[in-house]
Write a protein that holds these residues in place. Structure first.
Motif, short mmCIF file in Angstrom:
data_model
loop_
_atom_site.label_atom_id
_atom_site.label_comp_id
_atom_site.label_asym_id
_atom_site.label_seq_id
_atom_site.Cartn_x
_atom_site.Cartn_y
_atom_site.Cartn_z
N SER A 287 44.00 -25.96 6.44
CA SER A 287 43.45 -24.92 5.57
C SER A 287 44.46 -24.53 4.49
CB SER A 287 43.05 -23.69 6.39
OG SER A 287 44.20 -23.07 6.89
N GLY B 94 39.86 -22.70 5.00
CA GLY B 94 40.45 -22.62 3.66
C GLY B 94 39.59 -21.74 2.76
N VAL C 80 44.24 -16.92 9.57
CA VAL C 80 43.58 -18.20 9.87
C VAL C 80 43.72 -18.55 11.34
CG1 VAL C 80 43.76 -20.69 9.55
CG2 VAL C 80 43.78 -19.17 7.58
N SER D 240 43.68 -24.35 0.63
CA SER D 240 43.51 -23.07 -0.07
C SER D 240 44.70 -22.68 -0.94
CB SER D 240 43.23 -21.95 0.94
OG SER D 240 44.38 -21.72 1.72
N SER E 255 39.12 -27.16 8.71
CA SER E 255 40.17 -26.74 7.79
C SER E 255 39.56 -26.24 6.49
CB SER E 255 41.11 -27.90 7.48
OG SER E 255 41.76 -28.30 8.66
#
Lengths: 293, 250, 224
Positions: free
Chosen positions: A81, A150, A210, A85, A146
């Motif tokens: 992620s 993200g 996360v 991101s 992910s």
């Protein structure tokens, strides 16, 4: 003439001490609440923590063995992620704060970003399932999970970056322009180094978020029971939060798995805590470095 | 020889006219001070000459602004190059969060200078020029934030000098400093005018009197009076100027 | 050296230049009178224009210095002292000029040596000139004691001035045909006495600048 007579000064002193004690009690209350929760988990979970617990596969219907695949899975999801991101979010934040002229478009994007941050995480999970798992046919996989995570952190990353850039005093920018520097040079050499401690702290804190999310991975990646490590990004993995949820609610023998659940919770909290400490240390290091450079 | 000049300049922020038909010229190697009450347009006028006003949205400029006889608002003008020729020092000392050395070297580096020995030489001469060398020569690689406010401002002057401008614009360079640091900056200005043309905006009339050769009095966006500083402060011709310099304003 | 210091140094050296010029004018007027030299007298009248121009320049410089640099304390006292000394010097130069005018427009070829003798005009001249050059030296060496010492010479001038009425009237009684010259010399003695007064003023200004003490009018100062 003395306008302060003794009774007003006494009254001032009394109200001062009342408010002082109110504030003090409130902060003690919050702290103790936190320590009670932590203590409760540590008390119940510490007994199952061992090298074996951290490094072996779950066994006996998840009432024995370890949580190794879940730890690996969570780390994989964090990494995935972040890869998705951070670059997009940071660049978008830079664009919004430095390049885009303040107008209807930017205000719209900003509003949408804020809205995105307020969407319940289960919605992200369902969206991820329909887009990544089904439409793009990634299946239940690290990739799909992910990307979903993200997406969830993207608004946070954008906001963090924007706020960090906004906090950079404009005099640094004008100072740089006045020396004949271009906009890109100014951002790269002056603005970003100053903003970096705040940006990076924000990023790491979003990692903490996360690692604890359950809903977005529920339909996109998390495996109920999978005692092996992933080989590619298209594999399913176990993840700590989901594993905890499973142990606590839908295992084969919930009572027998209870110590394992506390252990898992403790590991999860430890991971989040480590990231937060890391964020702090890194911020301190970077802000020192920015000043020194 | 005339170094910088404006001819019939009008400047608008949206509907608000901040400068009204300003025509004025500054001789080479002299110090011109711009004085006037807050909001009179003196800072706006100063920022015309390195096109700092470009950073503001919704601005409209009419008339000619000349540096070395060249209209700097022409289409073909490279703004970055203009800003190398016309340096600027700001009100608040704004050193970058870098070392003292890197602060001075910054302007050279962003303009593509890579020669190490050249940069080093420039850093040293600029710091000497800004009367800061003696105080910092043993800590060039320490953070610029370790310096006092007055030293930081002289560092900003050194930073501006490092890219060899011929004009230095100063926007109230001493207003955030203590009297001793202010006196140092003023002495510095006397030294610098031997090599540079300096335009300084100041709220402090005594400062304008002390450092400048020519003084311009702005009021409500208009240039009311421009002349030798000695004349402005002993025998101004305009009643508004007289009231302002004697403190009878408003 | 700060910019203000440079300006003050320049102002001082300009004042000394003015001072030298005036001193030379007074010395020349002495020579012109004693030797009855009309050439020197003409030169004095010509140079008076320079002195006037110099006075205006120094006034202007002081005005600018005060307006532009707002000097305080010792700097302010120096500026004010220069301003006032300047005025006194110009008045002294005026006296030299009027002595020169007398020599130039007198229709005689020379003065009776006896007249010069009885009036002790040489001594009076020398005293005035000494006062002017010693006050100059006092400022040059920033020595207020030296300035105060010149007051003694002023006493001599006052004394001679008082005596002069008797001396001149006696001389006129003896030489009625020279009464015009004698009366002119009488007025010259008065002028030289005035030069002494101006030098005393200058000395007071030096003390004011150096020690911030006011000696004027018997010291009615702000010390108490």
């Amino acid at each position: 003439m003395n306008i302060l007579n003794s009774s007003t000064s006494k009254r001032k002193k009394r109200s001062e001490s009342i408010s002082f004690w109110t504030f003090r009690l409130m902060s003690w209350f919050v702290c103790s609440l936190l320590f009670i929760i932590l203590g409760f988990i540590v008390y119940h979970g510490i007994s199952v923590i061992s090298w074996e617990f951290l490094t072996s596969m779950p066994k006996e219907g998840m009432t024995g063995g370890g949580i190794y695949p879940a730890i690996v899975g969570t780390l994989c999801l964090i990494g995935g992620s972040v890869l998705f991101s951070f670059p997009i979010g940071v660049l978008a934040g830079i664009f919004m704060n430095e390049y885009a002229k303040d107008g209807v478009f930017v205000r719209f994007v900003r509003m949408m970003t804020n809205n995105l941050a307020g969407i319940p995480s289960i919605v992200f999970g369902l969206f991820g399932m329909s887009l990544f798992v089904n439409t793009l046919k990634f299946g239940d996989s690290i990739l799909a999970g992910s990307l979903t995570l993200g997406l969830l952190t993207l608004p946070v990353v954008i906001r963090t970056t924007e706020e960090a850039l906004k906090a950079v005093d404009n005099s640094f920018r004008t100072g740089s322009y006045a020396l004949g520097a271009s906009k890109l040079q100014t951002i790269r050499k002056v603005v970003l180094p100053i903003a970096s401690p705040n940006i990076i702290t924000g990023l790491i804190l979003s990692i903490g978020r996360v690692s604890g999310e359950t809903a977005p991975i529920l339909f996109t990646v998390a495996a109920y029971f999978l005692p092996k490590l992933p080989h590619s990004v298209f594999d399913q993995v176990m993840a700590l939060p989901y594993h905890l949820y499973v142990l606590a609610t839908s295992g084969t023998d919930i009572e027998a798995a209870r110590p394992m659940a506390y252990g898992t919770a403790l590991v999860l909290i430890a991971i989040v805590l480590i990231f937060n400490l890391l964020a702090n240390a890194l911020r301190r290091y970077l802000s020192k470095k920015v000043k020194m450079n | 020889m005339i170094k910088i000049e404006s001819k019939n300049v009008n400047l608008f922020y949206g509907d608000f006219q901040a400068l009204k038909d300003v025509t004025m010229a500054v001789e080479e190697n002299t110090v011109a001070a711009l004085i006037g009450p807050s909001g009179c347009g003196k800072s706006t006028y100063l920022r015309l000459f390195n096109r700092m006003n470009d950073l503001i949205n919704n601005i409209k400029i009419e008339g000619e602004v000349l540096v070395d006889g060249q209209d700097i608002y022409n289409k073909g003008i490279n703004v970055d190059e203009l800003r190398i020729k016309v340096g600027m020092v700001f009100q608040k000392p704004n050193p970058f969060p870098k070392s003292i050395y890197e602060n001075v070297a910054y302007g050279l580096r962003v303009n593509g200078v890579n020669d190490k020995s050249f940069i080093e030489e420039k850093v040293i001469t600029s710091l000497k020029h800004a009367a800061l060398w003696k105080e910092v020569k043993d800590k060039l690689h320490k953070s610029a934030f370790e310096l006092s406010g007055g030293q930081q401002q002289r560092l900003c002057i050194a930073r501006a000098l490092a890219i060899s401008p011929s004009v230095v614009l100063m926007d109230e360079p001493a207003s955030a400093l203590d009297p001793i640091s202010t006196a140092k900056i003023e002495e510095l200005i006397h030294e610098l005018k031997k090599e540079y043309t300096i335009v300084i905006v100041t709220h402090n009339m005594q400062q304008a009197a002390r450092v400048s050769d020519y003084t311009a009095f702005f009021y409500l966006g208009e240039l009311i009076e421009y002349g030798k500083t000695a004349n402005i402060f002993t025998n101004p011709t305009n009643i508004h100027t007289q009231n302002y310099v004697t403190g009878r304003f408003g | 050296m700060t910019h203000l210091e440079q300006e003050l140094t320049q102002l001082r050296s300009d004042l000394f230049e003015m001072w030298s010029l005036v001193l030379k004018q007074v010395k020349s007027s002495r020579d012109a009178l004693i030797n009855f030299d009309k050439d020197i007298a003409a030169e004095i009248r010509y140079k008076e224009k320079m002195v006037d121009a110099f006075e205006l320049k120094l006034d202007r410089d002081c005005e600018n210095l005060i307006a532009l640099h707002t000097p305080v304390a010792v700097d302010l006292r120096l500026t004010l002292a220069v301003l006032k000394i300047n005025t006194n010097l110009e008045r002294i130069a005026d006296f030299a000029k009027s002595i020169a005018s007398f020599v130039l427009y007198c229709n005689k070829e020379s003065l009776n040596p006896e007249l010069l003798q009885v009036t002790q005009i040489r001594d009076i001249f020398d005293n005035a000139i000494d006062m002017l050059s010693e006050t100059r030296k006092a400022l040059k060496h920033e020595n207020s004691k030296m300035a105060i010492q010149t007051f003694v010479k002023d006493d001599f001038l006052d004394e001679m001035n008082e005596k002069s009425t008797a001396i001149i009237s006696e001389y006129i009684a003896k030489h009625p045909e020279e009464s015009e010259e004698a009366l002119t010399l009488y007025s010259i003695i008065k002028k030289l006495e005035r030069i002494g007064d101006h030098c005393s003023n200058i000395a007071e200004e030096i003390v004011f600048y150096m020690d911030a003490k006011v000696l004027k009018h018997g010291g009615l100062d702000h010390e108490d």
